[in-house]
Design a protein around this motif. Structure first.
Motif, PDB file in Angstrom:
ATOM      1  N   PRO A 132       0.823  -1.211   0.000  1.00 32.16           N
ATOM      2  CA  PRO A 132       0.000   0.000   0.000  1.00 32.16           C
ATOM      3  C   PRO A 132       0.859   1.264   0.000  1.00 32.16           C
ATOM      4  CG  PRO A 132      -0.761  -1.548   1.668  1.00 32.16           C
ATOM      5  CD  PRO A 132       0.548  -2.068   1.158  1.00 32.16           C
ATOM      6  N   GLY A 133       0.374   2.280  -0.682  1.00 26.13           N
ATOM      7  CA  GLY A 133       1.043   3.563  -0.651  1.00 26.13           C
ATOM      8  C   GLY A 133       0.759   4.312   0.639  1.00 26.13           C
ATOM      9  N   TYR A 134       1.358   5.487   0.750  1.00 25.00           N
ATOM     10  CA  TYR A 134       1.264   6.292   1.969  1.00 25.00           C
ATOM     11  C   TYR A 134      -0.191   6.544   2.368  1.00 25.00           C
ATOM     12  CZ  TYR A 134       1.863  10.341   5.044  1.00 25.00           C
ATOM     13  OH  TYR A 134       1.809  11.215   6.108  1.00 25.00           O
ATOM     14  N   VAL A 181       7.181   3.621   3.833  1.00 20.74           N
ATOM     15  CA  VAL A 181       7.547   3.922   2.449  1.00 20.74           C
ATOM     16  C   VAL A 181       9.066   3.849   2.288  1.00 20.74           C
ATOM     17  CG1 VAL A 181       7.536   5.686   0.638  1.00 20.74           C
ATOM     18  CG2 VAL A 181       5.494   5.336   2.051  1.00 20.74           C
ATOM     19  N   HIS A 182       9.785   4.469   3.211  1.00 22.53           N
ATOM     20  CA  HIS A 182      11.248   4.409   3.167  1.00 22.53           C
ATOM     21  C   HIS A 182      11.735   2.964   3.228  1.00 22.53           C
ATOM     22  CE1 HIS A 182      12.096   8.805   4.663  1.00 22.53           C
ATOM     23  NE2 HIS A 182      11.255   8.753   3.651  1.00 22.53           N
ATOM     24  N   GLY A 183      10.985   2.137   3.970  1.00 23.29           N
ATOM     25  CA  GLY A 183      11.385   0.743   4.135  1.00 23.29           C
ATOM     26  C   GLY A 183      11.405  -0.034   2.832  1.00 23.29           C
ATOM     27  N   GLY A 214       4.331  10.059  -5.768  1.00 24.68           N
ATOM     28  CA  GLY A 214       4.878  10.248  -4.430  1.00 24.68           C
ATOM     29  C   GLY A 214       6.377  10.067  -4.355  1.00 24.68           C
ATOM     30  N   LYS A 215       7.059  10.176  -5.493  1.00 24.18           N
ATOM     31  CA  LYS A 215       8.502   9.902  -5.531  1.00 24.18           C
ATOM     32  C   LYS A 215       9.298  10.795  -4.596  1.00 24.18           C
ATOM     33  CE  LYS A 215       9.299  12.872  -9.549  1.00 24.18           C
ATOM     34  NZ  LYS A 215       7.912  13.402  -9.510  1.00 24.18           N
TER      35      LYS A 215
END
Length: 249
Positions: A143-145, A187-189, A213-214
Protein backbone atom coordinates in the motif's frame (compact mmCIF):
# COMPACT_ATOMS: atom_id res chain seq x y z
CA UNK A 1 4.51 12.06 -41.88
CA UNK A 2 3.80 12.02 -38.15
CA UNK A 3 5.91 14.22 -35.88
CA UNK A 4 6.60 13.72 -32.17
CA UNK A 5 4.41 16.72 -31.34
CA UNK A 6 1.46 14.84 -32.89
CA UNK A 7 1.87 11.83 -30.60
CA UNK A 8 0.25 11.93 -27.16
CA UNK A 9 1.32 9.68 -24.28
CA UNK A 10 -1.39 9.07 -21.68
CA UNK A 11 -0.95 7.44 -18.27
CA UNK A 12 -4.39 6.75 -16.76
CA UNK A 13 -3.79 5.80 -13.14
CA UNK A 14 -5.98 5.14 -10.14
CA UNK A 15 -6.21 8.77 -9.04
CA UNK A 16 -5.55 10.94 -12.11
CA UNK A 17 -4.68 11.02 -15.80
CA UNK A 18 -1.24 12.27 -16.81
CA UNK A 19 -0.42 13.15 -20.40
CA UNK A 20 2.26 14.77 -22.51
CA UNK A 21 3.29 14.89 -26.16
CA UNK A 22 6.20 12.70 -27.19
CA UNK A 23 8.10 15.86 -28.17
CA UNK A 24 7.72 17.36 -24.68
CA UNK A 25 8.30 14.21 -22.64
CA UNK A 26 11.14 15.79 -20.66
CA UNK A 27 9.07 18.87 -19.81
CA UNK A 28 6.19 19.24 -17.37
CA UNK A 29 3.56 16.53 -17.58
CA UNK A 30 -0.09 17.61 -17.57
CA UNK A 31 -2.63 16.18 -15.13
CA UNK A 32 -6.39 15.81 -15.49
CA UNK A 33 -8.99 14.49 -13.07
CA UNK A 34 -10.97 12.69 -15.80
CA UNK A 35 -10.80 11.75 -19.49
CA UNK A 36 -13.22 14.56 -20.34
CA UNK A 37 -11.04 17.13 -18.58
CA UNK A 38 -8.12 15.81 -20.64
CA UNK A 39 -10.12 16.06 -23.88
CA UNK A 40 -11.24 19.63 -23.06
CA UNK A 41 -7.61 20.70 -22.67
CA UNK A 42 -6.54 19.00 -25.89
CA UNK A 43 -8.98 21.15 -27.89
CA UNK A 44 -6.57 24.07 -27.46
CA UNK A 45 -3.40 22.19 -28.39
CA UNK A 46 -1.92 20.81 -31.59
CA UNK A 47 -4.15 17.98 -32.87
CA UNK A 48 -2.82 14.52 -32.15
CA UNK A 49 -2.62 11.80 -34.78
CA UNK A 50 -1.69 9.02 -32.34
CA UNK A 51 -2.49 8.41 -28.68
CA UNK A 52 -0.57 5.75 -26.73
CA UNK A 53 -2.59 4.82 -23.65
CA UNK A 54 -1.67 2.99 -20.46
CA UNK A 55 -4.72 2.36 -18.29
CA UNK A 56 -4.77 0.84 -14.81
CA UNK A 57 -7.91 2.74 -13.86
CA UNK A 58 -11.52 1.88 -14.68
CA UNK A 59 -12.42 0.14 -17.95
CA UNK A 60 -14.65 3.10 -18.79
CA UNK A 61 -11.53 5.27 -19.20
CA UNK A 62 -10.38 3.18 -22.14
CA UNK A 63 -13.89 3.26 -23.61
CA UNK A 64 -13.92 7.07 -23.46
CA UNK A 65 -10.57 7.27 -25.22
CA UNK A 66 -11.79 4.91 -27.95
CA UNK A 67 -14.84 7.13 -28.48
CA UNK A 68 -12.80 10.36 -28.49
CA UNK A 69 -10.25 8.98 -30.95
CA UNK A 70 -12.95 7.64 -33.29
CA UNK A 71 -14.62 11.06 -33.34
CA UNK A 72 -11.37 12.92 -34.02
CA UNK A 73 -9.63 10.59 -36.51
CA UNK A 74 -6.90 9.73 -34.01
CA UNK A 75 -5.22 6.32 -33.99
CA UNK A 76 -5.34 4.84 -30.49
CA UNK A 77 -2.75 2.36 -29.25
CA UNK A 78 -3.67 0.74 -25.93
CA UNK A 79 -0.50 -0.79 -24.51
CA UNK A 80 -0.75 -4.05 -22.55
CA UNK A 81 1.80 -5.95 -20.50
CA UNK A 82 3.88 -8.33 -22.61
CA UNK A 83 6.10 -11.34 -22.00
CA UNK A 84 9.00 -9.91 -23.98
CA UNK A 85 9.74 -6.56 -25.59
CA UNK A 86 12.80 -4.34 -26.11
CA UNK A 87 15.24 -6.98 -24.77
CA UNK A 88 13.32 -7.28 -21.49
CA UNK A 89 11.64 -10.53 -20.42
CA UNK A 90 8.78 -10.58 -17.91
CA UNK A 91 8.95 -13.08 -15.03
CA UNK A 92 5.17 -13.53 -14.85
CA UNK A 93 3.88 -16.74 -16.37
CA UNK A 94 0.54 -14.96 -16.96
CA UNK A 95 1.43 -11.42 -17.97
CA UNK A 96 -2.24 -10.37 -18.01
CA UNK A 97 -2.04 -10.40 -14.20
CA UNK A 98 0.56 -7.60 -14.14
CA UNK A 99 -0.55 -3.98 -14.33
CA UNK A 100 0.80 -2.32 -17.44
CA UNK A 101 2.17 0.53 -15.32
CA UNK A 102 4.71 -1.84 -13.78
CA UNK A 103 5.71 -3.19 -17.19
CA UNK A 104 6.17 0.29 -18.64
CA UNK A 105 8.13 1.44 -15.59
CA UNK A 106 10.54 -1.45 -16.10
CA UNK A 107 10.90 -0.66 -19.81
CA UNK A 108 11.68 2.97 -18.96
CA UNK A 109 14.18 2.07 -16.24
CA UNK A 110 15.84 -0.43 -18.57
CA UNK A 111 17.07 2.49 -20.72
CA UNK A 112 18.58 4.34 -17.74
CA UNK A 113 21.20 1.88 -16.51
CA UNK A 114 23.30 -1.08 -17.62
CA UNK A 115 23.38 -2.47 -14.08
CA UNK A 116 20.96 -4.71 -12.24
CA UNK A 117 18.21 -2.44 -10.91
CA UNK A 118 15.09 -2.03 -8.88
CA UNK A 119 12.41 0.31 -10.18
CA UNK A 120 10.14 1.76 -7.49
CA UNK A 121 6.90 3.51 -8.39
CA UNK A 122 5.37 5.46 -5.50
CA UNK A 123 1.68 5.99 -6.09
CA UNK A 124 -1.64 4.81 -4.65
CA UNK A 125 0.24 1.53 -4.27
CA UNK A 126 4.02 1.21 -4.14
CA UNK A 127 5.48 -1.27 -6.60
CA UNK A 128 9.06 -2.44 -6.74
CA UNK A 129 10.39 -4.67 -9.52
CA UNK A 130 13.87 -6.14 -9.92
CA UNK A 131 15.67 -6.65 -13.23
CA UNK A 132 19.11 -8.07 -14.07
CA UNK A 133 20.60 -8.83 -17.50
CA UNK A 134 17.31 -8.09 -19.26
CA UNK A 135 15.34 -10.50 -17.06
CA UNK A 136 12.59 -9.37 -14.73
CA UNK A 137 13.17 -11.31 -11.51
CA UNK A 138 9.99 -10.44 -9.61
CA UNK A 139 8.88 -7.71 -7.26
CA UNK A 140 6.77 -6.36 -4.44
CA UNK A 141 3.45 -4.51 -4.16
CA UNK A 142 2.55 -2.67 -0.96
CA UNK A 143 0.00 0.00 0.00
CA UNK A 144 1.04 3.56 -0.65
CA UNK A 145 1.26 6.29 1.97
CA UNK A 146 -2.40 7.32 1.74
CA UNK A 147 -3.74 3.76 1.82
CA UNK A 148 -1.67 2.96 4.88
CA UNK A 149 -3.02 5.98 6.75
CA UNK A 150 -6.61 5.21 5.72
CA UNK A 151 -6.30 1.59 6.86
CA UNK A 152 -5.08 2.70 10.30
CA UNK A 153 -7.85 5.22 10.77
CA UNK A 154 -10.63 2.91 9.56
CA UNK A 155 -9.57 -0.16 11.51
CA UNK A 156 -8.52 1.25 14.89
CA UNK A 157 -10.69 3.03 17.46
CA UNK A 158 -8.33 5.73 18.78
CA UNK A 159 -6.02 6.42 15.87
CA UNK A 160 -6.54 9.68 14.01
CA UNK A 161 -4.67 11.28 11.13
CA UNK A 162 -4.69 14.43 9.04
CA UNK A 163 -4.23 14.89 5.30
CA UNK A 164 -0.73 16.34 5.44
CA UNK A 165 2.27 14.57 3.94
CA UNK A 166 5.40 15.27 6.01
CA UNK A 167 8.07 17.40 4.38
CA UNK A 168 10.76 15.98 6.65
CA UNK A 169 11.33 12.72 8.49
CA UNK A 170 11.48 12.10 12.20
CA UNK A 171 9.37 10.85 15.09
CA UNK A 172 5.93 12.02 16.12
CA UNK A 173 4.80 13.47 19.43
CA UNK A 174 1.08 13.37 18.69
CA UNK A 175 -1.07 10.59 17.27
CA UNK A 176 -1.41 12.40 13.95
CA UNK A 177 2.35 12.89 13.68
CA UNK A 178 3.08 9.31 14.77
CA UNK A 179 0.78 7.99 12.03
CA UNK A 180 2.33 10.29 9.41
CA UNK A 181 5.89 9.46 10.37
CA UNK A 182 5.14 5.74 10.73
CA UNK A 183 3.63 5.54 7.25
CA UNK A 184 6.53 7.53 5.86
CA UNK A 185 8.93 5.11 7.55
CA UNK A 186 7.13 2.22 5.85
CA UNK A 187 7.55 3.92 2.45
CA UNK A 188 11.25 4.41 3.17
CA UNK A 189 11.39 0.74 4.13
CA UNK A 190 10.55 -0.37 0.59
CA UNK A 191 13.56 1.55 -0.71
CA UNK A 192 15.88 0.29 2.03
CA UNK A 193 14.70 -3.30 1.53
CA UNK A 194 15.37 -3.01 -2.20
CA UNK A 195 18.90 -1.79 -1.49
CA UNK A 196 19.41 -4.68 0.94
CA UNK A 197 18.15 -7.25 -1.58
CA UNK A 198 20.23 -5.97 -4.49
CA UNK A 199 23.38 -5.49 -2.44
CA UNK A 200 23.20 -9.13 -1.34
CA UNK A 201 23.42 -10.25 -4.98
CA UNK A 202 25.26 -7.53 -6.92
CA UNK A 203 28.32 -5.38 -6.30
CA UNK A 204 26.87 -2.60 -8.43
CA UNK A 205 23.21 -1.78 -8.99
CA UNK A 206 20.82 1.11 -9.58
CA UNK A 207 17.54 2.17 -8.01
CA UNK A 208 15.14 4.13 -10.24
CA UNK A 209 12.26 5.93 -8.52
CA UNK A 210 9.11 7.43 -10.04
CA UNK A 211 5.43 8.00 -9.39
CA UNK A 212 3.43 10.84 -7.89
CA UNK A 213 4.88 10.25 -4.43
CA UNK A 214 8.50 9.90 -5.53
CA UNK A 215 9.55 12.94 -3.48
CA UNK A 216 8.93 10.89 -0.33
CA UNK A 217 12.13 9.09 -1.32
CA UNK A 218 14.02 12.25 -2.27
CA UNK A 219 16.65 11.43 0.35
CA UNK A 220 17.70 8.51 -1.87
CA UNK A 221 19.13 10.78 -4.57
CA UNK A 222 22.19 11.35 -2.42
CA UNK A 223 23.34 7.76 -2.83
CA UNK A 224 23.03 7.67 -6.61
CA UNK A 225 19.38 6.69 -7.06
CA UNK A 226 17.64 8.18 -10.08
CA UNK A 227 14.38 10.08 -9.65
CA UNK A 228 12.33 10.64 -12.81
CA UNK A 229 9.12 12.53 -13.55
CA UNK A 230 6.93 9.70 -14.80
CA UNK A 231 8.24 6.25 -15.61
CA UNK A 232 5.04 5.14 -17.32
CA UNK A 233 5.11 7.83 -20.01
CA UNK A 234 8.79 7.12 -20.64
CA UNK A 235 7.86 3.47 -21.15
CA UNK A 236 5.07 4.52 -23.52
CA UNK A 237 7.61 6.62 -25.41
CA UNK A 238 9.54 3.47 -26.32
CA UNK A 239 6.46 2.02 -28.02
CA UNK A 240 5.66 5.34 -29.70
CA UNK A 241 9.14 5.87 -31.09
CA UNK A 242 9.28 2.31 -32.40
CA UNK A 243 6.04 2.87 -34.30
CA UNK A 244 7.13 6.26 -35.63
CA UNK A 245 10.35 4.70 -36.88
CA UNK A 246 8.37 1.97 -38.65
CA UNK A 247 6.25 4.63 -40.38
CA UNK A 248 9.37 6.20 -41.87
CA UNK A 249 10.21 3.05 -43.83
Amino acid sequence: MVTESEVLLVDAGNSSIKYVSLKDINDSIHTAASPQACFDTLKNSQPAKFIFLSNVGKASIEEQFHHYCAQNQIQLRVIETEKHRFSLTNAYSDVTKMGVDRWLAMLAAHTMTDRAFAVIDVGTAITCDFVADGQHLGGWITPGYGLMKDALVKNTAKVIADNQIPTDFGIGQSTQDCVAMGCQAAVHGVYLSAVDYLSSKHDEFSIIIGGGGKNMLAFAQFDGSILVANLVVHGLARYARRELQALLF
